[in-house]
Design a protein around this motif. Structure first.
Motif, PDB file in Angstrom:
ATOM      1  N   PHE A   9      30.316  40.580  37.457  1.00 32.83           N
ATOM      2  CA  PHE A   9      29.116  41.316  37.808  1.00 32.83           C
ATOM      3  C   PHE A   9      28.087  40.311  38.326  1.00 32.83           C
ATOM      4  N   PRO A  10      27.094  40.778  39.080  1.00 36.43           N
ATOM      5  CA  PRO A  10      26.061  39.839  39.527  1.00 36.43           C
ATOM      6  C   PRO A  10      25.325  39.228  38.334  1.00 36.43           C
ATOM      7  N   PHE A  11      25.608  37.948  38.071  1.00 38.72           N
ATOM      8  CA  PHE A  11      24.911  37.173  37.053  1.00 38.72           C
ATOM      9  C   PHE A  11      25.178  37.623  35.619  1.00 38.72           C
ATOM     10  N   LEU A  12      26.167  38.470  35.382  1.00 42.91           N
ATOM     11  CA  LEU A  12      26.556  38.857  34.028  1.00 42.91           C
ATOM     12  C   LEU A  12      28.061  38.659  33.876  1.00 42.91           C
ATOM     13  N   PRO A  13      28.516  38.291  32.667  1.00 40.25           N
ATOM     14  CA  PRO A  13      29.957  38.114  32.465  1.00 40.25           C
ATOM     15  C   PRO A  13      30.683  39.453  32.405  1.00 40.25           C
ATOM     16  N   ASP A  14      31.977  39.449  32.674  1.00 36.19           N
ATOM     17  CA  ASP A  14      32.742  40.686  32.543  1.00 36.19           C
ATOM     18  C   ASP A  14      33.358  40.810  31.163  1.00 36.19           C
ATOM     19  N   HIS A  15      33.198  39.774  30.316  1.00 39.54           N
ATOM     20  CA  HIS A  15      33.648  39.873  28.934  1.00 39.54           C
ATOM     21  C   HIS A  15      32.980  38.769  28.104  1.00 39.54           C
TER      22      HIS A  15
END
Length: 198
Positions: A38-44
């Motif tokens: 995701f933009p600037f966020l982790p996926d896990h």
């Protein structure tokens, strides 16, 4: 025409360099065990056994008087994983005193628990903990069922809904877009929590 094309190419290159620069700068603040899609966020997020052990240890030692006839003390918890069942395990020492026993009894039990996301608290919590094994070598046979029942009641009250990890607000939202945990997988050395858009 060629001049305009050159200007567009330069503009596109500048935009790409800027995006890469921002992404590189922010990559340094992503948590360990996380992969950004995701933009600037982790996926896990991944939580280690040691991290969860520290969280669970805060609940111990635990003392409970049950039905005015059993005094129960639980301590020395040891957390483990059961990837085959997608559950955590928690073993602990138990000390029981009761007027129905000739002497106090000491033993050990192991419980397993599922994991769930509590949206209100924004936390990964223990769900439906249940005694898996019970070992009280010096406890006489007729009372084994009663001891197991007392332990299951105490464990349910102690650990049901207990948070092993609470998310910070900026871990689940960015630029007005909100995310939350999806699939939760217990691994041999920890827990992996998928992050999805709400």
């Amino acid at each position: 025409m060629s001049s305009e094309l050159d200007r567009r190419t330069v503009s596109e290159r500048r935009r790409l360099v800027l995006q890469l620069g921002v992404a590189t700068a922010l990559a340094g603040v992503l948590p360990l065990g996380a992969c950004a899609t995701f933009p600037f966020l982790p996926d896990h997020y991944t939580f280690s056994v040691a991290e969860m052990q520290r969280a669970v240890a805060r609940k111990f030692p635990y003392h409970k008087r049950i039905s005015q006839i059993v005094d129960l003390t639980l301590d020395d918890p040891v957390l483990g994983t059961r990837p085959d069942a997608n559950r955590l395990s928690i073993g602990a020492h138990a000390h029981i005193e009761s007027p129905f026993l000739q002497a106090p009894a000491d033993g050990h039990f192991v419980l397993t628990s599922a994991l769930a996301y509590d949206r209100e608290r924004q936390a990964i919590v223990l769900r439906s903990p249940a005694i898996d094994s019970l070992d009280f070598p010096d406890l006489s046979g007729p009372y084994r069922g009663e001891i197991r029942g007392a332990l299951e009641l105490a464990v349910s009250q102690l650990l049901e809904g207990f948070p092993i990890y609470t998310f910070k607000p900026d871990q689940l939202s960015f630029a007005g877009v909100h995310y939350e945990p999806g699939e939760i997988n217990v691994l041999p050395k920890g827990v992996r929590v998928q992050i999805v858009e709400r």
